[in-house]
Write a protein that holds these residues in place. Structure first.
Motif, short mmCIF file in Angstrom:
data_model
loop_
_atom_site.label_atom_id
_atom_site.label_comp_id
_atom_site.label_asym_id
_atom_site.label_seq_id
_atom_site.Cartn_x
_atom_site.Cartn_y
_atom_site.Cartn_z
N ARG A 141 0.82 -1.14 0.01
CA ARG A 141 -0.05 -0.02 0.08
C ARG A 141 0.90 1.20 0.10
NH1 ARG A 141 -1.36 -3.10 3.96
NH2 ARG A 141 -0.41 -1.69 5.53
N THR A 142 1.13 1.81 -1.11
CA THR A 142 1.97 3.06 -1.17
C THR A 142 1.56 4.27 -0.58
OG1 THR A 142 1.02 3.63 -3.43
CG2 THR A 142 2.88 2.03 -3.66
N SER A 143 0.31 4.14 -0.48
CA SER A 143 -0.14 5.45 0.17
C SER A 143 0.09 5.36 1.79
CB SER A 143 -1.83 5.45 0.19
OG SER A 143 -2.61 4.34 0.67
N ARG B 254 17.00 3.95 -0.24
CA ARG B 254 16.07 4.17 -1.30
C ARG B 254 16.56 3.04 -2.67
NH1 ARG B 254 18.53 8.53 0.79
NH2 ARG B 254 20.43 8.58 -0.54
N GLN B 255 15.76 1.94 -2.31
CA GLN B 255 16.09 0.82 -3.19
C GLN B 255 15.26 1.01 -4.51
OE1 GLN B 255 18.27 -2.09 -3.20
NE2 GLN B 255 17.13 -2.03 -5.23
N GLY B 256 15.74 0.91 -5.56
CA GLY B 256 14.74 0.82 -6.75
C GLY B 256 14.25 -0.23 -7.12
N PHE B 257 12.92 -0.41 -7.62
CA PHE B 257 12.11 -1.58 -7.63
C PHE B 257 10.98 -1.28 -8.55
CE2 PHE B 257 9.90 0.40 -4.40
CZ PHE B 257 8.39 0.09 -4.71
N GLY B 258 10.56 -2.20 -9.27
CA GLY B 258 9.35 -2.07 -10.08
C GLY B 258 8.05 -2.18 -9.22
N ALA B 259 7.26 -0.97 -9.12
CA ALA B 259 6.23 -0.91 -8.69
C ALA B 259 5.04 -1.62 -9.49
CB ALA B 259 5.75 0.40 -8.21
#
Length: 292
Positions: free
Chosen positions: A150-152, A192-197
């Motif tokens: 849940r990004t929010s 600040r890990q980059g990932f595919g959302a």
């Protein structure tokens, strides 16, 4: 029953989000799929199906190039190189978090817990040495297996306009956008890990035992362009040793684990032999953990 640990050593790394932490190690328990029926009789149909699945999954250009290489040579031992991996049996402060064994098909994959966001939300990922992206399904991903993110509810989540698409030869895909957030596995964090959302999945991903996937390969093979989680941990300088190791039980047995920054001498006998990495099969670029 003998299950051999696989020790993987990284040779070159790129930049990472800095997090100051004590040098440490962590163990993640893993569940796995198995190539046995529930009565532990070998299942040849499942084994054949998995062979097809693995080639389909890694059937892209880079994998095919390595798989079909005509250069056949003996494996070259590099026993003179000893990075002195941290043994979790020597210190009681290391984390232990076993992986789950998904039983009834084959020893297909091993997955375990991961948390993301601020405050942290728990989910699960397939730990995959043959790819390099971390991707996780969002709460807006219809029909996707959870737990969903849940990004929010995360104050540190940042979405970009960069599209993320990863597709395998069997037609399975995951689609969304590249994002960043704090990611933690067994107490080890990258801020600040980059990932595919991911907002859409197709094919076999919709029938997975875990929510997402964490690739443990090299940055050059990342569809997102993000530095993989393990390489970020190495660059932060917080690991007790710059290694990760797997212990994989067979046939639904317990005790499978992934160890970031350590090995577990309780899981094997003898000494570890090291091999040099080899990128010659993939044009001089290290995509996979190919060895000489």
């Amino acid at each position: 029953m003998l299950a051999l640990p696989a020790l993987l050593l990284a040779s070159t790394f790129v930049s990472a989000s800095p997090v100051q932490q004590k040098r440490s190690a962590a163990v993640i328990p893993l569940p796995a799929r198995a190539i046995h029926h529930r009565n532990k009789v070998f299942n040849p149909t499942a084994a054949q199906r998995e062979r097809v699945r693995v080639y389909a999954k890694y059937g892209g250009k880079n994998f095919s190039q390595a798989f079909n290489s005509t250069a056949v040579r003996p494996i070259e031992k590099r026993s003179e190189y000893h990075p002195a991996p941290f043994d979790i049996q020597r210190r009681a402060t290391s984390g232990h978090d076993p992986l789950v064994d998904v039983f009834d098909t084959i020893d297909e994959y091993y997955y375990g817990p991961l948390s993301i966001g601020t405050p942290a939300q728990s989910t699960t990922v397939d730990f995959d040495t043959g790819s390099s992206d971390l991707w996780l399904p969002l709460s807006t991903c219809s029909g996707c297996p959870g737990p969903l993110f849940r990004t929010s509810s995360s104050s540190t989540y940042k979405i970009s306009s960069t599209p993320f698409t990863i597709q395998y030869a069997d037609g399975s895909s995951a689609n969304g956008k590249v994002a960043t957030d704090k990611v933690t596995v067994a107490g080890l964090s990258v801020t600040r890990q980059g990932f595919g959302a991911v907002t859409k999945e197709t094919g076999n991903f919709l029938d997975s035992s875990s929510a997402g996937l964490m690739g443990l390969g090299f940055t050059a093979n990342a569809e997102s362009g993000a530095t993989p989680f393990f390489i970020n941990l190495v660059n932060q300088g917080g690991l007790a040793s710059n290694v990760f190791s797997f212990y994989m039980s067979r046939g639904g047995g317990s005790g499978s684990e992934l160890c970031f920054g350590c090995t577990n001498s309780a899981k094997y006998t003898g000494s570890i032999t090291y091999y040099s990495l080899d990128s010659s099969a993939t044009g001089g670029t290290q995509y996979y953990w190919n060895i000489k």
